[in-house]
Design an enzyme around this catalytic site. Sequence first.
Site, PDB file in Angstrom:
ATOM      1  N   ASP A   1      -2.832   0.819   8.131  1.00  0.00           N
ATOM      2  CA  ASP A   1      -1.741   1.262   7.899  1.00  0.00           C
ATOM      3  C   ASP A   1      -0.665   0.977   8.980  1.00  0.00           C
ATOM      4  O   ASP A   1       0.273   1.852   9.198  1.00  0.00           O
ATOM      5  CB  ASP A   1      -1.758   2.782   7.807  1.00  0.00           C
ATOM      6  CG  ASP A   1      -2.655   3.221   6.538  1.00  0.00           C
ATOM      7  OD1 ASP A   1      -2.827   2.443   5.472  1.00  0.00           O
ATOM      8  OD2 ASP A   1      -3.564   4.311   6.845  1.00  0.00           O
TER       9      ASP A   1
ATOM     10  N   ASN B   1       0.756  -1.135   0.037  1.00  0.00           N
ATOM     11  CA  ASN B   1      -0.080  -0.056  -0.177  1.00  0.00           C
ATOM     12  C   ASN B   1       0.901   1.224  -0.125  1.00  0.00           C
ATOM     13  O   ASN B   1       1.915   1.207   0.554  1.00  0.00           O
ATOM     14  CB  ASN B   1      -0.970  -0.032   1.326  1.00  0.00           C
ATOM     15  CG  ASN B   1      -1.727   1.007   1.384  1.00  0.00           C
ATOM     16  OD1 ASN B   1      -2.297   1.741   0.285  1.00  0.00           O
ATOM     17  ND2 ASN B   1      -1.889   1.603   2.581  1.00  0.00           N
TER      18      ASN B   1
ATOM     19  N   SER C   1       5.008   6.713   2.419  1.00  0.00           N
ATOM     20  CA  SER C   1       5.388   5.324   3.065  1.00  0.00           C
ATOM     21  C   SER C   1       4.941   4.482   1.818  1.00  0.00           C
ATOM     22  O   SER C   1       3.871   4.682   1.588  1.00  0.00           O
ATOM     23  CB  SER C   1       4.961   5.214   4.373  1.00  0.00           C
ATOM     24  OG  SER C   1       5.320   6.100   5.311  1.00  0.00           O
TER      25      SER C   1
ATOM     26  N   HIS D   1       1.013   5.379   1.033  1.00  0.00           N
ATOM     27  CA  HIS D   1       0.307   6.202   2.146  1.00  0.00           C
ATOM     28  C   HIS D   1       0.940   7.556   2.156  1.00  0.00           C
ATOM     29  O   HIS D   1       2.169   7.500   2.324  1.00  0.00           O
ATOM     30  CB  HIS D   1       0.393   5.548   3.468  1.00  0.00           C
ATOM     31  CG  HIS D   1      -0.394   6.169   4.553  1.00  0.00           C
ATOM     32  ND1 HIS D   1      -1.730   6.078   4.436  1.00  0.00           N
ATOM     33  CD2 HIS D   1       0.048   6.910   5.504  1.00  0.00           C
ATOM     34  CE1 HIS D   1      -2.246   6.799   5.467  1.00  0.00           C
ATOM     35  NE2 HIS D   1      -1.135   7.503   5.958  1.00  0.00           N
TER      36      HIS D   1
END
Length: 195
Positions: free
Chosen positions: A144, A106, A135, A108
């Site tokens: 997260d 993912n 990130s 972020h």
Amino acid sequence: MLKVVVLISGGGSNLRALLQATEDPGYPARVIAIGADRDADGLGLAEEFGIPSFTVPFTNFATREEWAAELVRQIRVWQPDLVVLSGFMRLLPPSAVEALTPNLINTHPAYLPEFPGAHAVRDAFAAGVTETGASIIVVDNGVDSGPIIAQQRVPVLPGDTETTLHERIKVVERTLLVQTVRDIADGALALETLT
Ligand code: GAR
């Protein structure tokens, strides 16, 4: 060649950067399908780059579990080596994370563990910090909270708005994403060692 499925909810500007990187014959990954949880603007990139797409609308399902089961089913059709959440704004339930881990990452727009969640840029801005960041993480069952693969600081400048700050963060996110996918494809980064 690493086969990547990218999931989006929005405009897909980070996806565009990855697609542009894959146009280099020397880049060791290809986006083989683009998925979305809604009629996302970024789905236009599928047509532009000649890549198949699929949409699994969250609102068509009675429960998050049912939605996620169909999403995972559609992802698996493509037998990807890696799934990238790139501005995908729905939380995946543990069943979906377990089905895809560790090959699920993912992007972020904050320097995790600072400012997790769906409003990371707004939260950083509201907190009055002088720097935030970007990130790339492995997705786990938290919000997260997965292992951090790569991250970089981004300054908050005088006169910034949430929009200008987010755009500056995204420039960094794109570099991190393109490099991370390259590292996974090259074997320089083994996701299973992080989880
Ligand atoms: C990116 O900043 C991404 O990190 C963020 O959404 C933006 C998508 O932009 N994701 C999250 O906030 C997930 N919690 P894009 O659609 O233009 O690539």
